[in-house]
Design a protein around this motif. Structure first.
Motif, short mmCIF file in Angstrom:
data_model
loop_
_atom_site.label_atom_id
_atom_site.label_comp_id
_atom_site.label_asym_id
_atom_site.label_seq_id
_atom_site.Cartn_x
_atom_site.Cartn_y
_atom_site.Cartn_z
N MET A 182 0.84 -1.17 0.00
CA MET A 182 0.00 0.00 0.00
C MET A 182 0.89 1.23 0.00
SD MET A 182 -2.75 1.03 2.86
CE MET A 182 -3.62 2.56 2.64
N ALA A 183 0.58 2.19 -0.83
CA ALA A 183 1.36 3.41 -0.93
C ALA A 183 0.95 4.38 0.18
CB ALA A 183 1.17 4.06 -2.28
N VAL A 184 1.93 4.92 0.86
CA VAL A 184 1.70 5.88 1.92
C VAL A 184 1.91 7.28 1.34
CG1 VAL A 184 2.52 6.72 4.15
CG2 VAL A 184 2.43 4.27 3.71
N THR A 185 0.95 8.15 1.57
CA THR A 185 1.05 9.52 1.08
C THR A 185 1.68 10.39 2.16
OG1 THR A 185 -0.95 9.21 -0.22
CG2 THR A 185 -0.25 11.47 0.15
N LEU A 186 2.74 11.10 1.78
CA LEU A 186 3.46 11.96 2.72
C LEU A 186 3.22 13.42 2.37
CD1 LEU A 186 6.88 10.08 2.67
CD2 LEU A 186 5.14 9.97 4.45
N ASP A 187 3.04 14.24 3.41
CA ASP A 187 2.94 15.67 3.16
C ASP A 187 4.36 16.26 3.05
OD1 ASP A 187 3.92 16.05 5.77
OD2 ASP A 187 1.94 16.51 6.59
N ASP A 188 4.45 17.53 2.72
CA ASP A 188 5.76 18.16 2.51
C ASP A 188 6.64 18.09 3.75
OD1 ASP A 188 5.20 18.75 -0.12
OD2 ASP A 188 4.49 20.79 0.30
N ASP A 189 6.06 18.36 4.94
CA ASP A 189 6.84 18.31 6.18
C ASP A 189 7.42 16.92 6.39
OD1 ASP A 189 6.40 20.98 6.75
OD2 ASP A 189 4.73 20.58 8.12
N ALA A 190 6.60 15.90 6.21
CA ALA A 190 7.06 14.52 6.41
C ALA A 190 8.18 14.19 5.44
CB ALA A 190 5.91 13.54 6.25
N ARG A 191 8.06 14.61 4.19
CA ARG A 191 9.12 14.36 3.21
C ARG A 191 10.43 15.04 3.62
NH1 ARG A 191 4.94 14.13 -0.43
NH2 ARG A 191 4.87 16.29 -1.05
N GLN A 192 10.32 16.25 4.12
CA GLN A 192 11.53 16.97 4.56
C GLN A 192 12.17 16.29 5.76
OE1 GLN A 192 10.32 21.04 5.11
NE2 GLN A 192 10.13 21.41 2.92
N TYR A 193 11.34 15.86 6.73
CA TYR A 193 11.88 15.14 7.89
C TYR A 193 12.57 13.85 7.45
CZ TYR A 193 9.47 18.21 11.21
OH TYR A 193 9.04 19.28 11.95
N LEU A 194 11.94 13.11 6.53
CA LEU A 194 12.54 11.86 6.07
C LEU A 194 13.84 12.11 5.31
CD1 LEU A 194 9.57 9.59 4.94
CD2 LEU A 194 11.00 9.40 6.98
N ALA A 195 13.89 13.15 4.52
CA ALA A 195 15.13 13.46 3.80
C ALA A 195 16.26 13.76 4.79
CB ALA A 195 14.92 14.64 2.86
N ARG A 196 15.95 14.54 5.81
CA ARG A 196 16.97 14.85 6.82
C ARG A 196 17.34 13.59 7.60
NH1 ARG A 196 16.94 20.10 10.33
NH2 ARG A 196 17.46 20.89 8.27
N PHE A 197 16.34 12.75 7.93
CA PHE A 197 16.60 11.50 8.63
C PHE A 197 17.57 10.63 7.84
CE2 PHE A 197 15.54 7.00 9.39
CZ PHE A 197 15.75 6.94 10.76
N GLU A 198 17.33 10.50 6.55
CA GLU A 198 18.20 9.69 5.70
C GLU A 198 19.60 10.29 5.59
OE1 GLU A 198 16.04 8.93 2.04
OE2 GLU A 198 14.38 8.05 3.17
N ASP A 199 19.70 11.62 5.54
CA ASP A 199 21.01 12.28 5.51
C ASP A 199 21.81 11.99 6.77
OD1 ASP A 199 20.56 13.38 3.02
OD2 ASP A 199 20.01 15.37 3.79
N VAL A 200 21.14 12.03 7.92
CA VAL A 200 21.83 11.86 9.21
C VAL A 200 22.16 10.40 9.47
CG1 VAL A 200 21.54 12.05 11.72
CG2 VAL A 200 20.84 13.93 10.24
N THR A 201 21.24 9.48 9.13
CA THR A 201 21.39 8.08 9.54
C THR A 201 21.88 7.15 8.43
OG1 THR A 201 19.11 7.50 8.97
CG2 THR A 201 19.52 8.33 11.22
N ASP A 202 21.79 7.56 7.19
CA ASP A 202 22.05 6.69 6.03
C ASP A 202 21.12 5.49 6.00
OD1 ASP A 202 24.10 8.22 4.88
OD2 ASP A 202 25.62 7.28 6.16
N VAL A 203 19.91 5.67 6.55
CA VAL A 203 18.89 4.63 6.58
C VAL A 203 17.63 5.20 5.95
CG1 VAL A 203 17.44 3.18 8.06
CG2 VAL A 203 19.83 3.56 8.66
N ALA A 204 17.00 4.41 5.08
CA ALA A 204 15.77 4.87 4.43
C ALA A 204 14.61 4.89 5.41
CB ALA A 204 15.44 3.97 3.24
N GLY A 205 13.92 6.00 5.45
CA GLY A 205 12.69 6.11 6.22
C GLY A 205 11.52 5.80 5.31
N GLN A 206 10.59 4.99 5.78
CA GLN A 206 9.44 4.58 4.96
C GLN A 206 8.24 5.48 5.17
OE1 GLN A 206 10.12 1.91 2.92
NE2 GLN A 206 12.13 2.09 3.84
N ASP A 207 8.15 6.10 6.34
CA ASP A 207 7.00 6.93 6.68
C ASP A 207 7.40 7.83 7.84
OD1 ASP A 207 4.43 7.97 6.83
OD2 ASP A 207 3.49 6.14 7.58
N CYS A 208 6.69 8.93 7.99
CA CYS A 208 6.94 9.85 9.09
C CYS A 208 5.61 10.47 9.50
CB CYS A 208 7.92 10.94 8.65
SG CYS A 208 8.27 12.15 9.94
#
Length: 143
Positions: free
Chosen positions: A1-27
């Motif tokens: 099932m596809a999860v829809t992310l708002d702009d804030d969630a996408r930005q948090y996930l991008a920063r999360f991936e930058d800091v951790t080098d781990v893909a975030g699936q949802d926020c």
């Protein structure tokens, strides 16, 4: 099932991936009583990498976003995913019932019932929201 992310969630996930080098699936942004915390669903099998040694990696992310963060490990099946959303409570069994509504019935250790519910019901509420977003589960109930 596809999860829809708002702009804030996408930005948090991008920063999360930058800091951790781990893909975030949802926020999710969980806001209660003026306190915001982020719930990040982490790529399956990468929870340790996201936390980092002694929790340093996730703490660095918390500092950058100025919010507390709770991590949940993704899973391929709804039973494991629901159990992961209620961690660190000891979950013995998850049964998915599909009658009129799809309900996940979760057997939790009696001494961990409070942990599974969380302060003011925060943990079980997040479990319900994530289970709905990822597996179309209408409710999560403790038994």
């Amino acid at each position: 099932m596809a999860v829809t992310l708002d702009d804030d969630a996408r930005q948090y996930l991008a920063r999360f991936e930058d800091v951790t080098d781990v893909a975030g699936q949802d926020c999710l942004v969980d806001e209660r009583d003026g306190e915001e915390r982020l719930i990040v669903v982490v790529e399956s099998g990468r929870m340790g990498d996201a936390i980092g040694p002694d929790g340093r990696t996730v703490r660095r992310f918390e500092t950058q976003v100025d919010r507390s963060v709770r991590l949940v490990e993704d899973a391929d099946n709804p039973e494991t995913f629901v159990a992961n959303t209620l961690g660190p409570a000891a979950v013995y069994n998850v049964t998915i019932s599909e009658n009129d509504d799809t309900v996940a019935y979760v057997e939790v250790a009696e001494e961990d019932r409070g942990v599974a519910i969380g302060s003011d019901g925060r943990t079980i509420d997040v479990a319900r929201r994530l289970a709905d977003r990822h597996f179309d589960i209408d409710d999560v109930q403790l038994i």
